[in-house]
Scaffold this active site. Structure first.
Site, PDB file in Angstrom:
ATOM      1  N   TYR A   1      52.284  87.461  33.903  1.00 44.72           N
ATOM      2  CA  TYR A   1      51.781  87.241  35.253  1.00 44.72           C
ATOM      3  C   TYR A   1      50.769  86.105  35.208  1.00 44.72           C
ATOM      4  O   TYR A   1      50.943  85.153  34.467  1.00 44.72           O
ATOM      5  CB  TYR A   1      51.222  88.541  35.851  1.00 44.72           C
ATOM      6  CG  TYR A   1      51.214  88.443  37.362  1.00 44.72           C
ATOM      7  CD1 TYR A   1      52.401  88.228  38.057  1.00 44.72           C
ATOM      8  CD2 TYR A   1      50.030  88.477  38.073  1.00 44.72           C
ATOM      9  CE1 TYR A   1      52.406  88.063  39.437  1.00 44.72           C
ATOM     10  CE2 TYR A   1      50.036  88.322  39.452  1.00 44.72           C
ATOM     11  CZ  TYR A   1      51.221  88.110  40.119  1.00 44.72           C
ATOM     12  OH  TYR A   1      51.228  87.938  41.479  1.00 44.72           O
TER      13      TYR A   1
ATOM     14  N   ARG B   1      54.089  80.177  49.700  1.00 39.13           N
ATOM     15  CA  ARG B   1      52.723  79.964  49.209  1.00 39.13           C
ATOM     16  C   ARG B   1      52.552  80.722  47.900  1.00 39.13           C
ATOM     17  O   ARG B   1      51.925  81.763  47.837  1.00 39.13           O
ATOM     18  CB  ARG B   1      51.699  80.454  50.244  1.00 39.13           C
ATOM     19  CG  ARG B   1      50.264  79.984  49.947  1.00 39.13           C
ATOM     20  CD  ARG B   1      49.243  80.859  50.639  1.00 39.13           C
ATOM     21  NE  ARG B   1      49.287  82.238  50.176  1.00 39.13           N
ATOM     22  CZ  ARG B   1      48.698  82.694  49.077  1.00 39.13           C
ATOM     23  NH1 ARG B   1      48.038  81.875  48.299  1.00 39.13           N
ATOM     24  NH2 ARG B   1      48.785  83.970  48.748  1.00 39.13           N
TER      25      ARG B   1
ATOM     26  N   LYS C   1      55.194  90.968  39.462  1.00 41.93           N
ATOM     27  CA  LYS C   1      54.483  92.075  40.113  1.00 41.93           C
ATOM     28  C   LYS C   1      55.109  93.419  39.749  1.00 41.93           C
ATOM     29  O   LYS C   1      54.410  94.392  39.433  1.00 41.93           O
ATOM     30  CB  LYS C   1      54.517  91.899  41.633  1.00 41.93           C
ATOM     31  CG  LYS C   1      53.606  90.807  42.167  1.00 41.93           C
ATOM     32  CD  LYS C   1      52.172  91.292  42.307  1.00 41.93           C
ATOM     33  CE  LYS C   1      51.313  90.232  42.976  1.00 41.93           C
ATOM     34  NZ  LYS C   1      49.928  90.656  43.178  1.00 41.93           N
TER      35      LYS C   1
ATOM     36  N   GLU D   1      54.655  89.442  49.642  1.00 39.55           N
ATOM     37  CA  GLU D   1      53.959  88.723  48.585  1.00 39.55           C
ATOM     38  C   GLU D   1      54.109  87.214  48.752  1.00 39.55           C
ATOM     39  O   GLU D   1      55.215  86.689  48.894  1.00 39.55           O
ATOM     40  CB  GLU D   1      54.521  89.141  47.218  1.00 39.55           C
ATOM     41  CG  GLU D   1      53.775  88.585  46.045  1.00 39.55           C
ATOM     42  CD  GLU D   1      52.382  89.175  45.899  1.00 39.55           C
ATOM     43  OE1 GLU D   1      51.485  88.457  45.407  1.00 39.55           O
ATOM     44  OE2 GLU D   1      52.178  90.345  46.275  1.00 39.55           O
ATOM     45  N   ASP D   2      52.994  86.510  48.748  1.00 40.10           N
ATOM     46  CA  ASP D   2      52.960  85.043  48.731  1.00 40.10           C
ATOM     47  C   ASP D   2      53.722  84.400  49.884  1.00 40.10           C
ATOM     48  O   ASP D   2      54.420  83.393  49.702  1.00 40.10           O
ATOM     49  CB  ASP D   2      53.454  84.510  47.383  1.00 40.10           C
ATOM     50  CG  ASP D   2      52.398  84.685  46.289  1.00 40.10           C
ATOM     51  OD1 ASP D   2      51.345  85.280  46.574  1.00 40.10           O
ATOM     52  OD2 ASP D   2      52.617  84.235  45.156  1.00 40.10           O
TER      53      ASP D   2
ATOM     54  N   ASP E   1      49.876  92.324  49.664  1.00 33.57           N
ATOM     55  CA  ASP E   1      48.935  92.355  48.548  1.00 33.57           C
ATOM     56  C   ASP E   1      47.926  91.222  48.623  1.00 33.57           C
ATOM     57  O   ASP E   1      46.771  91.387  48.231  1.00 33.57           O
ATOM     58  CB  ASP E   1      49.698  92.297  47.226  1.00 33.57           C
ATOM     59  CG  ASP E   1      48.778  92.496  46.036  1.00 33.57           C
ATOM     60  OD1 ASP E   1      47.997  93.463  46.048  1.00 33.57           O
ATOM     61  OD2 ASP E   1      48.834  91.683  45.097  1.00 33.57           O
ATOM     62  N   ASP E   2      48.334  90.056  49.126  1.00 36.08           N
ATOM     63  CA  ASP E   2      47.420  88.918  49.215  1.00 36.08           C
ATOM     64  C   ASP E   2      46.289  89.186  50.199  1.00 36.08           C
ATOM     65  O   ASP E   2      45.194  88.649  50.043  1.00 36.08           O
ATOM     66  CB  ASP E   2      48.182  87.661  49.635  1.00 36.08           C
ATOM     67  CG  ASP E   2      49.318  87.345  48.682  1.00 36.08           C
ATOM     68  OD1 ASP E   2      49.049  87.175  47.484  1.00 36.08           O
ATOM     69  OD2 ASP E   2      50.474  87.305  49.128  1.00 36.08           O
TER      70      ASP E   2
ATOM     71  N   ASN F   1      43.736  81.530  41.466  1.00 32.67           N
ATOM     72  CA  ASN F   1      44.536  81.328  40.272  1.00 32.67           C
ATOM     73  C   ASN F   1      45.779  80.520  40.633  1.00 32.67           C
ATOM     74  O   ASN F   1      46.085  80.399  41.816  1.00 32.67           O
ATOM     75  CB  ASN F   1      44.922  82.678  39.626  1.00 32.67           C
ATOM     76  CG  ASN F   1      45.645  83.616  40.584  1.00 32.67           C
ATOM     77  OD1 ASN F   1      46.680  83.272  41.152  1.00 32.67           O
ATOM     78  ND2 ASN F   1      45.091  84.804  40.785  1.00 32.67           N
TER      79      ASN F   1
END
Length: 550
Positions: free
Chosen positions: A106, A158, A176, A247-248, A270-271, A411
């Site tokens: 990850y 993203r 994930k 996610e993203d 989650d973001d 990150n």
């Protein structure tokens, strides 16, 4: 959930996987660990070298080979190949060496792996559903051979702090879900990574001969919305009760999708929510060191997107729980975006920023001036602007605060606002520091500091396990608040004494059990769970955890 859903019988019955078919099934393959009796019963004689190895020896061989590889990307590829041929061994290696392996499978390595996805591609994992599949998504999902309980889905717009990577973003859902299994024991067979390939606006990818996604501009507007809605309806029908993690997604999609589905489906982002919980837990830990109260802090965010507003929203709720009014709590959280301080009356503010567009403050164009003007007790970086916490920024925070709270959470490492060494050096060792990427311990003036990541992997695996174990119909903010308190309570005095605001990563399965039990408790208390509460929620959670062994 601690047993495989499909068991290899030690017989020659026609419905048992045999021979090469068995060796090519990563959920059932044990490689050289198949016993003599199993080799005889399952048609494996001659297909394996004669020596029978234990899982422990196999794992040591994996590590020996892994540690000879010169780059983290090569290690990622090697671990990915292991994942593709032997799930149990892969997860045994990850679980037993989480400190060493998590940064490879990850963050930060997964970012580079996504950028190079087409080049390093070996075998497909998960499902790729493209905008050309409109009208057929339900049929396509039936091609998945297992009964999914957990989906992590991205549209690749993203990815981390790297931007639009299109179908290359598949590395994120895969990573994930690996952490769900390793950190919280969600069975790999229950996990389904999905990329919604709606094209990409990344010119480099569109011209890359190895790019594996649609070579089209991104779908937008009503066409995009209807495509995602078709997926949501199909996924929930194909896998009843499935937990879906967004996610993203880019900001404009992330907030919209969460608000659209959160009250009708078992979903979370989650973001937004996971990042919020892990950051809040870090703040709780920092305040145990400096003795302050959350409701008295002033927090300045570098960033005004999903992560920043998600954290700010949960912090506001936590401040209110300590007795602050909503107006007071809001006024203690400020955002800085690419145009400067977010203030009332500024043109072009999007919906998620408006709550924090405070009036009575003149515009400020740069972060350092905002610090000197607002005098925050904490700065939280979530804008993926590498090096934004300059020496001047860190020195200013140290002048204003005896123990400044400095969270550089972006990150991969190239996007980190500052390094751990800089955070400690320019605050003379007084910073209460958390990071988004891993850093080695820092020695300053004879004192050793052990910075730990404010990584979402402390939160989302336990939340997911608790939701699945309880059969919760929804995922609520109250669950993330419970997760944040639980995570903070897992941090010991020894951790705090060495500057660690989070527990040691090797404790992650223990931490995930506690978070899962807290989340499940909320589900039972709020009538969201499937059935009445058991006498021992923690025991229920533990009974469903996957243990990687043969």
């Amino acid at each position: 959930m601690n047993r495989p859903a499909r068991v290899v019988a030690q017989s020659t019955s026609s419905d048992s996987p045999q021979g090469m078919t068995l060796l090519r099934d990563p959920l059932l393959n044990k490689g050289t660990a198949f016993t003599e009796a199993e080799r005889e019963a399952l048609g494996l004689r001659g297909l394996l070298p004669p020596c029978v190895l234990t899982m422990e020896t196999q794992a040591q061989r994996v590590l020996t080979n892994l540690r000879t590889l010169p780059t983290d990307l090569e290690k990622y590829v090697a671990l990915n190949a292991l994942h593709d041929r032997n799930e149990a061994l892969f997860f045994r290696v990850v679980v037993d060496n989480i400190d060493e392996i998590q940064p490879i499978i990850y963050t930060p390595t997964v970012g580079l792996a996504c950028q190079k996805f087409g080049l390093i591609f070996q075998r497909p994992r998960g499902m790729f559903i493209s905008s050309r599949d409109r009208g057929q998504i339900a049929e396509i999902l039936k091609n998945w051979p297992y009964s999914a309980k957990l989906i992590v889905v991205t549209d690749g717009e993203r990815i981390l702090g790297l931007g639009d990577l299109g179908a290359n973003g598949m590395g994120i859902p895969v990573g994930k879900l690996s952490l769900y299994s390793a950190c919280a024991g969600v069975h790999p067979e229950a996990c389904l990574p999905i990329v919604l390939d709606v094209g990409t606006n990344n010119e480099e990818l569109l011209n890359d001969p190895y790019y594996l996604g649609l070579r089209e501009r991104r779908l937008t507007g009503e066409a995009y919305d209807s495509f995602v809605d078709e997926f949501m309806q199909a996924a929930r029908k194909t896998f009843p009760g499935v937990l879906i993690q967004f996610e993203d997604f880019a900001n404009h999609s992330a907030f919209k999708l969460l608000h659209k589905y959160r009250d009708e489906a078992c979903v979370f982002n989650d973001d937004i929510q996971g990042t919020a919980a892990v950051a809040l837990a870090g703040l709780f830990s920092a305040l145990r060191v400096n003795g302050g109260k959350l409701k008295d802090q002033k927090i300045l965010f570098l960033g005004a997107g999903e992560a920043a507003t998600g954290i700010a929203d949960l912090v506001v709720s936590a401040m209110m729980a300590e007795g602050a009014s909503e107006a007071e709590a809001l006024r203690r959280n400020w955002l800085v975006d690419s145009r400067g301080l977010v203030v009332g009356g500024r043109e072009g503010l999007s919906g998620h920023k408006l709550r924090y567009a405070h009036t009575g403050q003149a515009p400020i164009s740069d972060f350092l001036t905002a610090i000197k003007t607002l005098k925050p007790t904490a700065i939280i970086g979530v804008a993926a602007v590498g090096g934004a916490f300059t020496p001047e920024v860190l020195e200013a925070m140290a002048e204003l605060n005896e123990q400044p709270i400095v969270f550089a959470l972006s990150n991969p490492t190239s996007k980190a606002e500052c390094s751990a060494e800089d955070a400690y050096r320019y605050t003379k060792g007084r910073a209460l520091f958390a990071c988004g990427s891993p850093y080695d311990p820092v020695t300053l003036n004879g004192r050793s500091f052990v910075p730990r990541q404010g990584n979402n992997s402390y939160i989302f695996p336990g939340v997911g396990l608790g939701v699945i174990a309880s059969g919760s119909k929804l995922v609520t903010d109250e669950m993330f608040m419970a997760a944040a308190h639980t995570l903070a309570n897992c941090v010991g005095k020894e951790d705090l004494a060495q500057g660690s605001l989070y527990p040691a990563l090797p404790r992650i399965r223990e931490v995930s059990v506690r978070i899962a039990a807290a989340v499940a408790d909320v589900a039972y208390q709020r009538g969201l769970a499937d059935g009445p509460a058991p006498n021992d929620v923690k025991a229920l959670v533990q009974s469903q955890m996957y243990e990687p062994h043969y």
